[in-house]
Scaffold this motif. Structure first.
Motif, PDB file in Angstrom:
ATOM      1  N   MET A 146      -5.123   8.783  -0.303  1.00  0.00           N
ATOM      2  CA  MET A 146      -4.706  10.133   0.057  1.00  0.00           C
ATOM      3  C   MET A 146      -5.232  10.394   1.452  1.00  0.00           C
ATOM      4  SD  MET A 146      -5.484  12.607  -3.223  1.00  0.00           S
ATOM      5  CE  MET A 146      -7.129  12.937  -2.621  1.00  0.00           C
ATOM      6  N   ILE A 147      -4.408  10.990   2.281  1.00  0.00           N
ATOM      7  CA  ILE A 147      -4.844  11.375   3.617  1.00  0.00           C
ATOM      8  C   ILE A 147      -4.795  12.891   3.709  1.00  0.00           C
ATOM      9  CG2 ILE A 147      -4.270  11.375   6.065  1.00  0.00           C
ATOM     10  CD1 ILE A 147      -3.398   8.523   5.805  1.00  0.00           C
ATOM     11  N   ARG A 148      -5.904  13.455   4.147  1.00  0.00           N
ATOM     12  CA  ARG A 148      -5.994  14.898   4.333  1.00  0.00           C
ATOM     13  C   ARG A 148      -6.289  15.198   5.797  1.00  0.00           C
ATOM     14  NH1 ARG A 148     -10.621  18.939   3.178  1.00  0.00           N
ATOM     15  NH2 ARG A 148      -9.499  20.893   3.073  1.00  0.00           N
ATOM     16  N   VAL A 149      -5.523  16.118   6.336  1.00  0.00           N
ATOM     17  CA  VAL A 149      -5.772  16.647   7.674  1.00  0.00           C
ATOM     18  C   VAL A 149      -6.275  18.065   7.427  1.00  0.00           C
ATOM     19  CG1 VAL A 149      -4.771  17.207   9.914  1.00  0.00           C
ATOM     20  CG2 VAL A 149      -3.920  15.231   8.620  1.00  0.00           C
ATOM     21  N   PRO A 150      -7.600  18.293   7.473  1.00  0.00           N
ATOM     22  CA  PRO A 150      -8.153  19.573   7.036  1.00  0.00           C
ATOM     23  C   PRO A 150      -7.485  20.824   7.606  1.00  0.00           C
ATOM     24  CG  PRO A 150      -9.919  18.022   7.377  1.00  0.00           C
ATOM     25  CD  PRO A 150      -8.654  17.360   7.867  1.00  0.00           C
ATOM     26  N   ALA A 151      -7.070  20.805   8.851  1.00  0.00           N
ATOM     27  CA  ALA A 151      -6.419  21.982   9.424  1.00  0.00           C
ATOM     28  C   ALA A 151      -4.899  21.810   9.455  1.00  0.00           C
ATOM     29  CB  ALA A 151      -6.950  22.239  10.834  1.00  0.00           C
ATOM     30  N   GLY A 195       2.074   1.555   8.087  1.00  0.00           N
ATOM     31  CA  GLY A 195       2.846   0.455   7.530  1.00  0.00           C
ATOM     32  C   GLY A 195       2.899   0.498   6.007  1.00  0.00           C
ATOM     33  N   CYS A 196       2.410   1.572   5.420  1.00  0.00           N
ATOM     34  CA  CYS A 196       2.409   1.757   3.961  1.00  0.00           C
ATOM     35  C   CYS A 196       3.543   2.686   3.558  1.00  0.00           C
ATOM     36  CB  CYS A 196       1.089   2.389   3.505  1.00  0.00           C
ATOM     37  SG  CYS A 196      -0.381   1.423   3.863  1.00  0.00           S
ATOM     38  N   ARG A 197       3.967   2.589   2.293  1.00  0.00           N
ATOM     39  CA  ARG A 197       4.884   3.586   1.762  1.00  0.00           C
ATOM     40  C   ARG A 197       4.153   4.919   1.756  1.00  0.00           C
ATOM     41  NH1 ARG A 197       5.004  -0.798  -1.408  1.00  0.00           N
ATOM     42  NH2 ARG A 197       6.953  -1.898  -1.591  1.00  0.00           N
ATOM     43  N   ALA A 198       4.866   5.998   1.966  1.00  0.00           N
ATOM     44  CA  ALA A 198       4.218   7.308   1.980  1.00  0.00           C
ATOM     45  C   ALA A 198       5.017   8.298   1.153  1.00  0.00           C
ATOM     46  CB  ALA A 198       4.059   7.814   3.403  1.00  0.00           C
ATOM     47  N   GLY A 199       4.307   9.208   0.518  1.00  0.00           N
ATOM     48  CA  GLY A 199       4.916  10.276  -0.264  1.00  0.00           C
ATOM     49  C   GLY A 199       4.092  11.536  -0.129  1.00  0.00           C
ATOM     50  N   VAL A 200       4.676  12.647  -0.504  1.00  0.00           N
ATOM     51  CA  VAL A 200       4.023  13.942  -0.313  1.00  0.00           C
ATOM     52  C   VAL A 200       3.227  14.384  -1.535  1.00  0.00           C
ATOM     53  CG1 VAL A 200       5.713  14.750   1.379  1.00  0.00           C
ATOM     54  CG2 VAL A 200       6.076  15.223  -1.038  1.00  0.00           C
ATOM     55  N   TYR A 201       2.253  15.226  -1.242  1.00  0.00           N
ATOM     56  CA  TYR A 201       1.482  15.869  -2.299  1.00  0.00           C
ATOM     57  C   TYR A 201       2.378  16.770  -3.133  1.00  0.00           C
ATOM     58  CZ  TYR A 201      -2.921  14.849   0.093  1.00  0.00           C
ATOM     59  OH  TYR A 201      -3.985  14.232   0.675  1.00  0.00           O
ATOM     60  N   ASP A 202       2.120  16.835  -4.430  1.00  0.00           N
ATOM     61  CA  ASP A 202       2.677  17.889  -5.268  1.00  0.00           C
ATOM     62  C   ASP A 202       1.774  19.091  -5.031  1.00  0.00           C
ATOM     63  OD1 ASP A 202       3.148  19.705  -7.379  1.00  0.00           O
ATOM     64  OD2 ASP A 202       3.923  18.085  -8.631  1.00  0.00           O
ATOM     65  N   LEU A 203       2.302  20.178  -4.531  1.00  0.00           N
ATOM     66  CA  LEU A 203       1.479  21.336  -4.196  1.00  0.00           C
ATOM     67  C   LEU A 203       1.355  22.334  -5.346  1.00  0.00           C
ATOM     68  CD1 LEU A 203       2.633  21.929  -0.511  1.00  0.00           C
ATOM     69  CD2 LEU A 203       0.592  20.725  -1.350  1.00  0.00           C
ATOM     70  N   CYS A 255       0.822  -1.212   0.000  1.00  0.00           N
ATOM     71  CA  CYS A 255       0.000   0.000   0.000  1.00  0.00           C
ATOM     72  C   CYS A 255       0.852   1.256   0.000  1.00  0.00           C
ATOM     73  CB  CYS A 255      -0.926  -0.004   1.213  1.00  0.00           C
ATOM     74  SG  CYS A 255      -0.084  -0.196   2.806  1.00  0.00           S
ATOM     75  N   GLY A 256       0.220   2.326  -0.425  1.00  0.00           N
ATOM     76  CA  GLY A 256       0.861   3.627  -0.447  1.00  0.00           C
ATOM     77  C   GLY A 256      -0.101   4.700   0.006  1.00  0.00           C
ATOM     78  N   VAL A 257       0.458   5.780   0.526  1.00  0.00           N
ATOM     79  CA  VAL A 257      -0.345   6.887   1.017  1.00  0.00           C
ATOM     80  C   VAL A 257       0.290   8.188   0.558  1.00  0.00           C
ATOM     81  CG1 VAL A 257      -1.245   8.050   3.061  1.00  0.00           C
ATOM     82  CG2 VAL A 257      -0.965   5.578   3.081  1.00  0.00           C
ATOM     83  N   VAL A 258      -0.534   9.083   0.036  1.00  0.00           N
ATOM     84  CA  VAL A 258      -0.090  10.427  -0.308  1.00  0.00           C
ATOM     85  C   VAL A 258      -0.568  11.329   0.820  1.00  0.00           C
ATOM     86  CG1 VAL A 258      -0.152  12.251  -2.028  1.00  0.00           C
ATOM     87  CG2 VAL A 258      -0.331   9.869  -2.757  1.00  0.00           C
ATOM     88  N   THR A 259       0.343  12.086   1.413  1.00  0.00           N
ATOM     89  CA  THR A 259       0.051  12.816   2.632  1.00  0.00           C
ATOM     90  C   THR A 259       1.010  13.986   2.791  1.00  0.00           C
ATOM     91  OG1 THR A 259      -0.120  12.585   5.043  1.00  0.00           O
ATOM     92  CG2 THR A 259       1.551  11.257   3.954  1.00  0.00           C
ATOM     93  N   SER A 260       0.775  14.806   3.775  1.00  0.00           N
ATOM     94  CA  SER A 260       1.726  15.852   4.153  1.00  0.00           C
ATOM     95  C   SER A 260       2.535  15.441   5.372  1.00  0.00           C
ATOM     96  CB  SER A 260       0.980  17.146   4.461  1.00  0.00           C
ATOM     97  OG  SER A 260       0.352  17.616   3.295  1.00  0.00           O
ATOM     98  N   TYR A 261       2.211  14.308   5.933  1.00  0.00           N
ATOM     99  CA  TYR A 261       2.837  13.841   7.170  1.00  0.00           C
ATOM    100  C   TYR A 261       3.514  12.498   6.928  1.00  0.00           C
ATOM    101  CZ  TYR A 261       0.049  17.531   9.242  1.00  0.00           C
ATOM    102  OH  TYR A 261      -0.496  18.755   9.541  1.00  0.00           O
ATOM    103  N   VAL A 262       4.543  12.490   6.093  1.00  0.00           N
ATOM    104  CA  VAL A 262       5.155  11.239   5.654  1.00  0.00           C
ATOM    105  C   VAL A 262       5.681  10.372   6.796  1.00  0.00           C
ATOM    106  CG1 VAL A 262       7.041  10.240   4.294  1.00  0.00           C
ATOM    107  CG2 VAL A 262       5.594  12.020   3.323  1.00  0.00           C
TER     108      VAL A 262
END
Length: 92
Positions: A49-54, A23-31, A8-15
């Motif tokens: 994709m994981i979003r933390v609204p604030a 336990g997944c690979r993680a990478g950052v959003y292209d802003l 699995c993979g996750v796109v996030t701001s909190y790698v």
């Protein structure tokens, strides 16, 4: 748990945090434009994709709407002092 033992993979701001907890690979959003990390997409059976609204380093509202157009929709959400939204990108 959502990965069900698949790669699995996750796109996030909190790698570091997301990678450790999920336990997944993680990478950052292209802003600048909608863009998913190539390695995450190539090496993962399911991607979210994981979003933390604030949270910090999140796509602005216009870019976020374009990211959402590339997903299968919301699959998990928490409430409370630190709400989190999880969206399916592939196979999840």
């Amino acid at each position: 748990e959502l990965a069900d033992d698949r790669a699995c993979g996750v796109v996030t701001s909190y790698v570091p945090q997301v990678q450790w907890y999920s336990g997944c690979r993680a990478g950052v959003y292209d802003l600048e434009e909608v863009g998913f990390p190539r390695r995450i997409m190539a090496e993962s059976e399911v991607v979210w994709m994981i979003r933390v609204p604030a949270g910090k380093r999140q796509p602005d509202d216009d870019l976020w709407q374009r990211y959402l157009a590339e997903t299968g929709g919301l699959v998990f959400e928490t409430e409370g002092s630190r709400p989190v939204e999880v969206y399916s990108v592939t196979g999840g």
